[in-house]
Write a protein that holds these residues in place. Structure first.
Motif, PDB file in Angstrom:
ATOM      1  N   TRP A  71      35.872  48.021  30.198  1.00 51.22           N
ATOM      2  CA  TRP A  71      35.837  46.706  30.815  1.00 51.22           C
ATOM      3  C   TRP A  71      35.009  46.848  32.084  1.00 51.22           C
ATOM      4  O   TRP A  71      35.162  47.822  32.822  1.00 51.22           O
ATOM      5  CB  TRP A  71      37.221  46.212  31.208  1.00 51.22           C
ATOM      6  N   SER A  72      34.141  45.896  32.355  1.00 50.90           N
ATOM      7  CA  SER A  72      33.279  45.960  33.527  1.00 50.90           C
ATOM      8  C   SER A  72      33.276  44.596  34.217  1.00 50.90           C
ATOM      9  O   SER A  72      33.126  43.572  33.557  1.00 50.90           O
ATOM     10  CB  SER A  72      31.858  46.349  33.095  1.00 50.90           C
ATOM     11  N   VAL A  73      33.441  44.607  35.543  1.00 46.81           N
ATOM     12  CA  VAL A  73      33.471  43.374  36.320  1.00 46.81           C
ATOM     13  C   VAL A  73      32.628  43.565  37.580  1.00 46.81           C
ATOM     14  O   VAL A  73      32.885  44.481  38.361  1.00 46.81           O
ATOM     15  CB  VAL A  73      34.921  42.996  36.723  1.00 46.81           C
ATOM     16  N   GLU A  74      31.637  42.717  37.748  1.00 53.78           N
ATOM     17  CA  GLU A  74      30.868  42.686  38.989  1.00 53.78           C
ATOM     18  C   GLU A  74      31.244  41.403  39.715  1.00 53.78           C
ATOM     19  O   GLU A  74      31.183  40.313  39.137  1.00 53.78           O
ATOM     20  CB  GLU A  74      29.368  42.707  38.703  1.00 53.78           C
ATOM     21  N   TYR A  75      31.643  41.540  40.981  1.00 55.97           N
ATOM     22  CA  TYR A  75      32.097  40.366  41.724  1.00 55.97           C
ATOM     23  C   TYR A  75      31.776  40.510  43.204  1.00 55.97           C
ATOM     24  O   TYR A  75      31.423  41.588  43.679  1.00 55.97           O
ATOM     25  CB  TYR A  75      33.587  40.122  41.511  1.00 55.97           C
ATOM     26  N   GLN A  76      31.944  39.393  43.915  1.00 58.04           N
ATOM     27  CA  GLN A  76      31.728  39.355  45.356  1.00 58.04           C
ATOM     28  C   GLN A  76      32.954  38.755  46.039  1.00 58.04           C
ATOM     29  O   GLN A  76      33.620  37.883  45.483  1.00 58.04           O
ATOM     30  CB  GLN A  76      30.518  38.491  45.702  1.00 58.04           C
ATOM     31  N   PHE A 126      42.202  40.580  31.504  1.00 51.09           N
ATOM     32  CA  PHE A 126      40.824  40.204  31.174  1.00 51.09           C
ATOM     33  C   PHE A 126      40.898  39.150  30.080  1.00 51.09           C
ATOM     34  O   PHE A 126      40.987  39.460  28.901  1.00 51.09           O
ATOM     35  CB  PHE A 126      40.072  41.444  30.689  1.00 51.09           C
ATOM     36  N   GLY A 127      40.890  37.885  30.479  1.00 50.10           N
ATOM     37  CA  GLY A 127      40.979  36.784  29.522  1.00 50.10           C
ATOM     38  C   GLY A 127      39.616  36.218  29.181  1.00 50.10           C
ATOM     39  O   GLY A 127      38.575  36.749  29.588  1.00 50.10           O
ATOM     40  N   ASP A 128      39.602  35.118  28.435  1.00 51.06           N
ATOM     41  CA  ASP A 128      38.348  34.506  28.004  1.00 51.06           C
ATOM     42  C   ASP A 128      37.574  33.868  29.154  1.00 51.06           C
ATOM     43  O   ASP A 128      36.354  33.950  29.213  1.00 51.06           O
ATOM     44  CB  ASP A 128      38.612  33.460  26.922  1.00 51.06           C
ATOM     45  N   ASP A 129      38.267  33.194  30.086  1.00 52.78           N
ATOM     46  CA  ASP A 129      37.568  32.539  31.188  1.00 52.78           C
ATOM     47  C   ASP A 129      38.163  32.871  32.553  1.00 52.78           C
ATOM     48  O   ASP A 129      37.844  32.232  33.548  1.00 52.78           O
ATOM     49  CB  ASP A 129      37.540  31.023  30.986  1.00 52.78           C
TER      50      ASP A 129
END
Length: 127
Positions: free
Chosen positions: A99-104, A47-50
């Motif tokens: 850590w939370s990630v929403e993606y498609q 989980f980086g900055d960009d």
């Protein structure tokens, strides 16, 4: 640092939520490493900055890369060959507790997967 991680998956297309695993992990602030049980696949989440990436190494090797301001790529490598799909980051949060990630995932510009993954992070207390 050793921590306990609980991975929760929320399928936003079908509105289904489930706990995928609870296990011990190694954590260094930007990278999380853990295994699925004793003989399961190994996972690495960065989980980086960009840029965010997660990788699962098992009988099927999966690598997903997400970027803040451009589309990324998903690669699934199995005994049937490699499959490539476009990825799109919708939202991400990073704090000490989770850590939370929403993606498609997209195929031919159609959304085939829309999910939110949440890794709940708990420090292991020394006895």
């Amino acid at each position: 640092m050793r921590i306990t991680v609980k991975l929760i998956q929320h399928d936003l297309l079908e509105d289904k939520k489930q706990i995928l695993l609870e296990t011990n992990a190694l954590y260094d602030g930007n990278t999380l490493r853990y295994r699925e049980g004793n003989d399961g696949g190994s996972h690495q989440v960065y989980f980086g900055d960009d840029m965010i990436s997660f990788e699962r190494k098992a009988d099927v090797h999966t690598q997903i890369t997400l970027y803040d301001h451009k589309d990324g790529e998903s690669i699934v490598d199995s005994q049937y060959g490699k499959m490539y799909m476009q990825t799109r980051l919708c939202h991400a949060e990073k704090c000490d507790e989770y850590w939370s990630v929403e993606y498609q995932l997209l195929a031919n510009d159609n959304v085939v997967l829309h999910q939110k993954l949440c890794w709940e992070l708990t420090p292991v207390k020394n006895i």
